[in-house]
Design an enzyme around this catalytic site. Structure first.
Site, PDB file in Angstrom:
ATOM      1  N   TYR A  59       0.833  -0.785  -0.493  1.00  0.00           N
ATOM      2  CA  TYR A  59       0.130   0.290  -0.055  1.00  0.00           C
ATOM      3  C   TYR A  59       0.626   1.112   0.295  1.00  0.00           C
ATOM      4  CZ  TYR A  59      -3.484  -3.586   1.907  1.00  0.00           C
ATOM      5  OH  TYR A  59      -4.615  -4.474   1.806  1.00  0.00           O
ATOM      6  N   SER A 206     -12.991  -5.879   1.892  1.00  0.00           N
ATOM      7  CA  SER A 206     -13.963  -4.326   1.624  1.00  0.00           C
ATOM      8  C   SER A 206     -15.609  -5.265   1.578  1.00  0.00           C
ATOM      9  CB  SER A 206     -14.318  -5.335   0.467  1.00  0.00           C
ATOM     10  OG  SER A 206     -12.223  -4.540  -0.821  1.00  0.00           O
ATOM     11  N   PRO A 207     -15.524  -5.683   3.511  1.00  0.00           N
ATOM     12  CA  PRO A 207     -17.257  -5.482   3.714  1.00  0.00           C
ATOM     13  C   PRO A 207     -18.291  -5.194   3.034  1.00  0.00           C
ATOM     14  CG  PRO A 207     -15.964  -4.558   5.141  1.00  0.00           C
ATOM     15  CD  PRO A 207     -14.741  -4.482   4.127  1.00  0.00           C
ATOM     16  N   GLY A 209     -18.403  -4.206  -0.287  1.00  0.00           N
ATOM     17  CA  GLY A 209     -18.158  -4.244  -1.546  1.00  0.00           C
ATOM     18  C   GLY A 209     -17.787  -3.010  -2.013  1.00  0.00           C
ATOM     19  N   GLY A 211     -17.902  -0.285  -1.246  1.00  0.00           N
ATOM     20  CA  GLY A 211     -18.252   1.260  -1.262  1.00  0.00           C
ATOM     21  C   GLY A 211     -19.796   1.071  -1.754  1.00  0.00           C
ATOM     22  N   PHE A 212     -19.899   0.595  -2.676  1.00  0.00           N
ATOM     23  CA  PHE A 212     -21.386  -0.291  -3.040  1.00  0.00           C
ATOM     24  C   PHE A 212     -22.723  -0.694  -2.153  1.00  0.00           C
ATOM     25  CE2 PHE A 212     -21.978  -1.382  -7.796  1.00  0.00           C
ATOM     26  CZ  PHE A 212     -23.177  -0.599  -7.973  1.00  0.00           C
ATOM     27  N   LEU A 213     -21.932  -0.591  -0.791  1.00  0.00           N
ATOM     28  CA  LEU A 213     -22.999  -0.811  -0.024  1.00  0.00           C
ATOM     29  C   LEU A 213     -23.199   0.092   1.295  1.00  0.00           C
ATOM     30  CD1 LEU A 213     -21.547  -5.112   0.695  1.00  0.00           C
ATOM     31  CD2 LEU A 213     -23.844  -4.159  -0.267  1.00  0.00           C
TER      32      LEU A 213
END
Length: 329
Positions: A59, A206-207, A209, A211-213
Site C-alpha cells: 500500500y 471490502s465488507p 463491496g 463502497g457499493f453497499l
C-alpha cells in the site's frame, strides 16, 4: 466495542477492525487526506473502540505502513497490528509475486522499521506465490515467530487446500478474504468450512463491496482512471445498474429498522460466525462512527433470511475483481 477471538488460538480483537489501505492507496479521493489527517483518523478509530488495524507493504508502497506506524506510537501495546508480504516491489511498483523465504524475512525487517514496532501481530501472505511451495512460506513465518518478530501467521485469498498445507507447518491464525453481501464465494468454495474445522479466524476485507453497499452511489458516479474501481467489472455500466437494484433493497431494510445500508451489511457479516471480523476502511469520521454502530446492531432471523435470499450466490452482476487470485499450490 465488544471483542472477538480471532480463531481458536488467535488474539482478541474488536468486532470491527479498520482497514487502513484507503487512507492513501487504491481509492482516488477528491480531497486526499494528509498524513496528519490519516493519523488523526486512526486515533479516532482507537478512541471509539477499534483495536485491530490492517496495512501492507504494497500500500503505497511502504507509505501506508509508515502512516500506521506513526499513528500507533504510544498505543502500540493496546492494539493488534497486521501487515502483509508477498510481492516483488521494484522502483516503487509491483513486479509480480515474491514469497521466497529470504524475501519474506527481508520484508518483515522493513515492515518492523516502517511500523515502528518490534513485533508484527499478524503477518499475512498477501497472495499465494505459484512459484514457492506454501510449506516453505509457512516455514519462513514459523522462523520469524520463533525469533519473536511475528506473533501469528495469516493467509489472504488462499484456497482450502493451500490453507491446510500451510496449517500443517505453522498454524494459520487468520484468513483474510473479500467477503460481503456482494462477495459470498467463501461460503461455497470450502474456505469457510475449512476455517471452522481448523479453528481459523476470518478477516473480511471490502465488507462494504468497495463502497457499493453504503448506498451512496447512483448511476451518475464517476471514478478516476487511477481508482481501481474504474476497471472493476461490477462497476461497468450494465452491471452497475443491476447491482443498484440490490442496494435499493438494502436501503429499504435499513429504513425499516432505522439503520443505514452499510450498518446492515456489516451486521450481516457479524451475524454469520463469531470468529468473522470485518475490516471496513474509510477516510471520513462520520462513516467511521456509522460503521462502528453496526457492531451493536441486532438483525432478526426473518430479516437475515430475506437478505440472504436477495443477495444469494450469483445475484450480483460482474466478477468481483480482475485476476484477484493466483494459482494456489
Amino acid at each position: 466495542m465488544k471483542k472477538r477471538l480471532l480463531g481458536n488460538h488467535g488474539p482478541k480483537v474488536s468486532a470491527l477492525g479498520y482497514g487502513c489501505m484507503g487512507l492513501n492507496y487504491g481509492y482516488i479521493q477528491t480531497q486526499p487526506l494528509s498524513d496528519k489527517e490519516s493519523i488523526d483518523l486512526i486515533h479516532q478509530a482507537f478512541n471509539l473502540g477499534i483495536n485491530f488495524f490492517d496495512t501492507a507493504e504494497i500500500y503505497g508502497p511502504y507509505t501506508n505502513e509508515k502512516i500506521v506506524g506513526e499513528a500507533l506510537v504510544g498505543i502500540r501495546d493496546q492494539v493488534i497490528l497486521a501487515t502483509k508480504f508477498g510481492f516483488d516491489i521494484v522502483d516503487g511498483k509491483m513486479n509480480g509475486f515474491n514469497s521466497q523465504p529470504d524475501h519474506i524475512k527481508k520484508v518483515a525487517e522493513n515492515s518492523l522499521k516502517s511500523l515502528k514496532t518490534d513485533v508484527i501481530d499478524i503477518f499475512y501472505q498477501h497472495r499465494v506465490d505459484p512459484d514457492v511451495p506454501i510449506e516453505d512460506v509457512a516455514g519462513a513465518v514459523k522462523d520469524l515467530i520463533e525469533e519473536g518478530k511475528v506473533k501469528y501467521f495469516g493467509l489472504s485469498e488462499a484456497n482450502a487446500q493451500t490453507i491446510r498445507k500451510a496449517h500443517n507447518v505453522q498454524p494459520v491464525t487468520a484468513i483474510q478474504n473479500e467477503y460481503s453481501l456482494f462477495t459470498r464465494d467463501i461460503e461455497t468454495n470450502d474456505i469457510l468450512d475449512t476455517c471452522e474445522e481448523l479453528g481459523i479466524g476470518v478477516v473480511a476485507y471490502s465488507p462494504l463491496g468497495r463502497g457499493f453497499l453504503t448506498g451512496s452511489f447512483d448511476e451518475n458516479v464517476q471514478f478516476s482512471k487511477d481508482d481501481f474501481r474504474y476497471n472493476n467489472p461490477r462497476f461497468n455500466a450494465e452491471a452497475f445498474k443491476h447491482n443498484l437494484t440490490l442496494v435499493e433493497f438494502l436501503k429499504t431494510v435499513a429504513n425499516e429498522i432505522k439503520a443505514t445500508p452499510a450498518q446492515i451489511a456489516l451486521a450481516w457479516l457479524l451475524h454469520r460466525k463469531p470468529w468473522i471480523v470485518p475490516i471496513p476502511g474509510t477516510t471520513k469520521l462520520h462513516r467511521l462512527k456509522e460503521n462502528i454502530q453496526a457492531s451493536s446492531l441486532q438483525l432478526s432471523q426473518p430479516i437475515i433470511e430475506k437478505i440472504n435470499e436477495i443477495f444469494k450466490i450469483g445475484s450480483v452482476a460482474g466478477e468481483r475483481r480482475v485476476n484477484v487470485l493466483s494459482k494456489n499450490k
